[in-house]
Design an enzyme around this catalytic site. Structure first.
Site, PDB file in Angstrom:
ATOM      1  N   ASN A 180     -19.011  10.995   0.732  1.00 38.10           N
ATOM      2  CA  ASN A 180     -20.217  11.082  -0.090  1.00 38.10           C
ATOM      3  C   ASN A 180     -21.159   9.923   0.176  1.00 38.10           C
ATOM      4  OD1 ASN A 180     -19.472  13.385  -1.743  1.00 38.10           O
ATOM      5  ND2 ASN A 180     -17.846  12.044  -2.484  1.00 38.10           N
ATOM      6  N   ASN A 181     -20.601   8.828   0.678  1.00 35.52           N
ATOM      7  CA  ASN A 181     -21.419   7.630   0.862  1.00 35.52           C
ATOM      8  C   ASN A 181     -22.230   7.719   2.148  1.00 35.52           C
ATOM      9  OD1 ASN A 181     -18.663   6.032  -0.578  1.00 35.52           O
ATOM     10  ND2 ASN A 181     -20.646   6.140  -1.560  1.00 35.52           N
ATOM     11  N   LEU A 182     -23.354   6.998   2.163  1.00 37.47           N
ATOM     12  CA  LEU A 182     -24.333   7.186   3.234  1.00 37.47           C
ATOM     13  C   LEU A 182     -23.780   6.912   4.651  1.00 37.47           C
ATOM     14  CD1 LEU A 182     -27.266   7.820   3.980  1.00 37.47           C
ATOM     15  CD2 LEU A 182     -27.795   5.395   3.632  1.00 37.47           C
ATOM     16  N   ASN A 237     -22.733  -2.396  -1.714  1.00 43.47           N
ATOM     17  CA  ASN A 237     -22.345  -1.241  -0.893  1.00 43.47           C
ATOM     18  C   ASN A 237     -21.659  -1.686   0.397  1.00 43.47           C
ATOM     19  OD1 ASN A 237     -24.513  -0.378  -2.755  1.00 43.47           O
ATOM     20  ND2 ASN A 237     -24.240   1.596  -1.759  1.00 43.47           N
ATOM     21  N   ASP A 295       3.936   2.417  -4.550  1.00 45.11           N
ATOM     22  CA  ASP A 295       2.839   2.451  -5.520  1.00 45.11           C
ATOM     23  C   ASP A 295       2.967   1.213  -6.414  1.00 45.11           C
ATOM     24  OD1 ASP A 295       1.385   3.077  -7.996  1.00 45.11           O
ATOM     25  OD2 ASP A 295       1.302   5.140  -7.278  1.00 45.11           O
ATOM     26  N   LYS A 338     -13.338   0.660 -14.030  1.00 46.03           N
ATOM     27  CA  LYS A 338     -13.619  -0.724 -13.608  1.00 46.03           C
ATOM     28  C   LYS A 338     -14.056  -1.564 -14.804  1.00 46.03           C
ATOM     29  CE  LYS A 338     -12.836  -0.296  -9.181  1.00 46.03           C
ATOM     30  NZ  LYS A 338     -11.653  -0.928  -8.573  1.00 46.03           N
ATOM     31  N   SER A 341     -16.927  -3.532  -9.125  1.00 39.16           N
ATOM     32  CA  SER A 341     -17.986  -2.831  -8.393  1.00 39.16           C
ATOM     33  C   SER A 341     -19.306  -3.012  -9.108  1.00 39.16           C
ATOM     34  CB  SER A 341     -17.629  -1.342  -8.343  1.00 39.16           C
ATOM     35  OG  SER A 341     -18.755  -0.582  -7.954  1.00 39.16           O
ATOM     36  N   ARG A 365     -30.568   0.238  -1.368  1.00 39.20           N
ATOM     37  CA  ARG A 365     -29.263  -0.319  -1.756  1.00 39.20           C
ATOM     38  C   ARG A 365     -29.015  -1.638  -1.019  1.00 39.20           C
ATOM     39  NH1 ARG A 365     -30.032   3.153  -4.714  1.00 39.20           N
ATOM     40  NH2 ARG A 365     -28.664   4.819  -5.475  1.00 39.20           N
ATOM     41  N   ASP A 405       0.865  -1.182   0.000  1.00 39.54           N
ATOM     42  CA  ASP A 405       0.000   0.000   0.000  1.00 39.54           C
ATOM     43  C   ASP A 405       0.897   1.226   0.000  1.00 39.54           C
ATOM     44  OD1 ASP A 405      -3.280   0.177   1.113  1.00 39.54           O
ATOM     45  OD2 ASP A 405      -2.141   1.997   0.678  1.00 39.54           O
ATOM     46  N   TYR A 441     -14.722   6.764 -12.922  1.00 41.52           N
ATOM     47  CA  TYR A 441     -14.437   5.691 -11.962  1.00 41.52           C
ATOM     48  C   TYR A 441     -15.052   4.372 -12.450  1.00 41.52           C
ATOM     49  CZ  TYR A 441     -15.550   2.620  -8.067  1.00 41.52           C
ATOM     50  OH  TYR A 441     -15.736   1.515  -7.295  1.00 41.52           O
TER      51      TYR A 441
HETATM   52  C1  UD1 Z   1     -22.038   5.254  -4.706  1.00 37.28           C
HETATM   53  C2  UD1 Z   1     -21.578   5.549  -6.113  1.00 37.28           C
HETATM   54  C3  UD1 Z   1     -21.161   4.251  -6.771  1.00 37.28           C
HETATM   55  C4  UD1 Z   1     -20.063   3.600  -5.954  1.00 37.28           C
HETATM   56  C5  UD1 Z   1     -20.527   3.400  -4.514  1.00 37.28           C
HETATM   57  C6  UD1 Z   1     -19.351   2.927  -3.660  1.00 37.28           C
HETATM   58  C7  UD1 Z   1     -22.710   7.588  -6.856  1.00 37.28           C
HETATM   59  C8  UD1 Z   1     -23.787   8.145  -7.750  1.00 37.28           C
HETATM   60  N1  UD1 Z   1     -22.624   6.242  -6.847  1.00 37.28           N
HETATM   61  O1  UD1 Z   1     -23.146   4.350  -4.803  1.00 37.28           O
HETATM   62  O2  UD1 Z   1     -20.724   4.470  -8.087  1.00 37.28           O
HETATM   63  O3  UD1 Z   1     -19.716   2.348  -6.514  1.00 37.28           O
HETATM   64  O4  UD1 Z   1     -20.994   4.631  -3.977  1.00 37.28           O
HETATM   65  O5  UD1 Z   1     -19.775   2.576  -2.388  1.00 37.28           O
HETATM   66  O6  UD1 Z   1     -21.972   8.316  -6.222  1.00 37.28           O
HETATM   67  N2  UD1 Z   1     -27.635   9.101   0.265  1.00 37.28           N
HETATM   68  C9  UD1 Z   1     -28.333  10.133   0.870  1.00 37.28           C
HETATM   69  N3  UD1 Z   1     -27.612  11.136   1.463  1.00 37.28           N
HETATM   70  C10 UD1 Z   1     -26.242  11.164   1.494  1.00 37.28           C
HETATM   71  C11 UD1 Z   1     -25.540  10.079   0.885  1.00 37.28           C
HETATM   72  C12 UD1 Z   1     -26.273   9.078   0.275  1.00 37.28           C
HETATM   73  O7  UD1 Z   1     -29.568  10.165   0.856  1.00 37.28           O
HETATM   74  O8  UD1 Z   1     -25.658  12.115   2.038  1.00 37.28           O
HETATM   75  C13 UD1 Z   1     -28.401   7.990  -0.352  1.00 37.28           C
HETATM   76  C14 UD1 Z   1     -28.172   7.833  -1.864  1.00 37.28           C
HETATM   77  O9  UD1 Z   1     -29.074   8.637  -2.594  1.00 37.28           O
HETATM   78  C15 UD1 Z   1     -28.426   6.325  -2.034  1.00 37.28           C
HETATM   79  C16 UD1 Z   1     -27.959   5.713  -0.716  1.00 37.28           C
HETATM   80  O10 UD1 Z   1     -27.956   6.787   0.232  1.00 37.28           O
HETATM   81  O11 UD1 Z   1     -29.810   6.063  -2.186  1.00 37.28           O
HETATM   82  C17 UD1 Z   1     -26.558   5.125  -0.801  1.00 37.28           C
HETATM   83  O12 UD1 Z   1     -25.670   6.108  -1.319  1.00 37.28           O
HETATM   84  P1  UD1 Z   1     -24.084   5.857  -1.405  1.00 37.28           P
HETATM   85  O13 UD1 Z   1     -23.587   5.366  -0.091  1.00 37.28           O
HETATM   86  O14 UD1 Z   1     -23.453   7.102  -1.957  1.00 37.28           O
HETATM   87  O15 UD1 Z   1     -23.938   4.643  -2.426  1.00 37.28           O
HETATM   88  P2  UD1 Z   1     -24.452   4.475  -3.944  1.00 37.28           P
HETATM   89  O16 UD1 Z   1     -25.209   5.656  -4.416  1.00 37.28           O
HETATM   90  O17 UD1 Z   1     -25.145   3.178  -4.042  1.00 37.28           O
END
Ligand code: UD1
Length: 333
Positions: free
Chosen positions: A198-200, A179, A59, A153, A125, A231, A32, A149
């Site tokens: 960015n992910n939930l 996910n 790398d 893949k 993915s 998801r 890594d 991205y």
């Molecule tokens: C996202 C990526 C996907 C990637 C994956 C990796 C996008 C459009 N897609 O997928 O390409 O492979 O992460 O884990 O970025 N949500 C909210 N509020 C937030 C964040 C998310 O409501 O602040 C919702 C989203 O709309 C979605 C769910 O939570 O319905 C999951 O979101 P997220 O964790 O970002 O995953 P993916 O969208 O499935």
């Protein structure tokens, strides 16, 4: 016991897979460059397993260092996690995504060929399904990419399929993750994204500790039971178990095969939020905002192929995913 080389071994999925392989008695050689991870992960992996990890800091595109690692260890197979994975960033800096994701795979394959190692597990993915019209999504569903991205893949999957069709010594598993969430139940390793998440799950954990003021739920008018996005969340320890199953059974796979790693079940954003609130015993600030461009209403796996091939299926519930995320975040003892 076989020895497996892991690239991107200190990352979220890599570190949990190190644990799974070591606990199964295998030897692990880890690489890594800590572009999105921390060096102290290895000590934590050693603390969990009571076993040592041989690790290298460079790398994967550094061909001479990679060849030297193969010279030093008898490698039976490689799990290639190393790569960049932020969708938004990939739109802003596409070339970096192609250089890193394609470049690392090409260097790795060249060195593996020179070293007569033909066993590979690749981190793909579910993003390669684009907006699938078929649910649950089988591996045979049409493939597409809507950002650099995802395209990286998809291109790598195609390259590896071409490679294996030209040379039947290759055994390649293209693992399509849904996910990945959660953390090791010890609370010692978990997801630690640099920068704004960015992910939930990472967003919710930042709402819990106050780094973010509230959870913005992207859309409440989807065609789903409660209107929020659905998801297929998979506990990272289950995902690590999927890699163990794949690498131990590569011999049974001639050529390159795509295999979904998901639970086969969907959970909505609302359900995830409610599970966090139940585990913490308090409500979390949230609001509804517009849909995020590019988001599908529902996305969950047809997970039957991994079950048929390796008797692999997920075991962890949404509650365990949330509890382990909270323990890793320091919100639960
Ligand atoms: C996202 C990526 C996907 C990637 C994956 C990796 C996008 C459009 N897609 O997928 O390409 O492979 O992460 O884990 O970025 N949500 C909210 N509020 C937030 C964040 C998310 O409501 O602040 C919702 C989203 O709309 C979605 C769910 O939570 O319905 C999951 O979101 P997220 O964790 O970002 O995953 P993916 O969208 O499935």
């Amino acid at each position: 016991m076989p020895t497996y080389l892991l690239t991107g071994a200190a990352g979220f999925i890599g570190s949990h897979t190190c644990v799974a392989l070591l606990e199964a008695g295998h030897e692990v050689v880890a690489i890594d460059n800590f572009a999105n991870s921390h060096a102290d992960v290895y000590e934590r992996v050693e603390q969990i397993t009571g076993r040592s990890v041989k690790h290298y800091d460079f790398d994967v595109r550094d061909r001479s260092q990679l060849a030297a690692v193969f010279g030093r260890h008898q490698i039976d197979g490689v799990i290639h996690f190393a790569g960049l994975k932020a969708v938004g960033e990939s739109v802003e800096r596409p070339w970096e995504y192609y250089e890193v994701n394609l470049g690392s795979t090409m260097t790795l394959i060249s060195v593996m060929r020179e070293q007569d190692c033909f066993n590979l597990v690749f981190s793909s993915s579910a993003t390669v399904y684009g907006e699938s019209k078929i649910l649950p999504i089988p591996e045979s569903a049409p493939l597409s990419a809507s950002n650099p991205y995802g395209r990286s893949k998809l291109i790598i999957e195609d390259m590896l399929r071409d490679l294996s069709s030209s040379d039947n010594r290759w055994h390649i598993a293209l693992l399509r993750y849904f996910n990945p969430v959660g953390a090791h139940p010890s609370g010692l390793i978990g997801e630690d994204p640099k920068g704004r998440p960015n992910n939930l799950f990472p967003v919710i954990t930042q709402v819990i500790d106050g780094r973010l003021p509230e959870l913005q739920i992207f859309g409440d008018d989807y065609d789903t039971p409660d209107g929020t996005g659905v998801r297929d969340y998979i506990h990272v320890c289950d995902l690590a178990g999927g890699h163990l199953a794949a690498v131990e059974n590569l011999g049974g796979l001639g050529g390159a095969h795509a295999i979904n790693l998901g639970s086969g079940n969907g959970h909505s954003v609302r359900e995830v939020l409610e599970q966090f609130q139940a585990v913490l015993g308090r409500s979390l600030p949230h609001c509804y905002v517009a849909r995020r461009p590019g988001d599908a209403a529902s996305c969950y796996a047809d997970a039957s192929r991994a079950a048929e091939l390796w008797s692999w299926r997920t075991t962890k519930t949404l509650q365990e995913m949330v509890e382990d995320s909270c323990r890793w975040g320091g919100f639960l003892k």
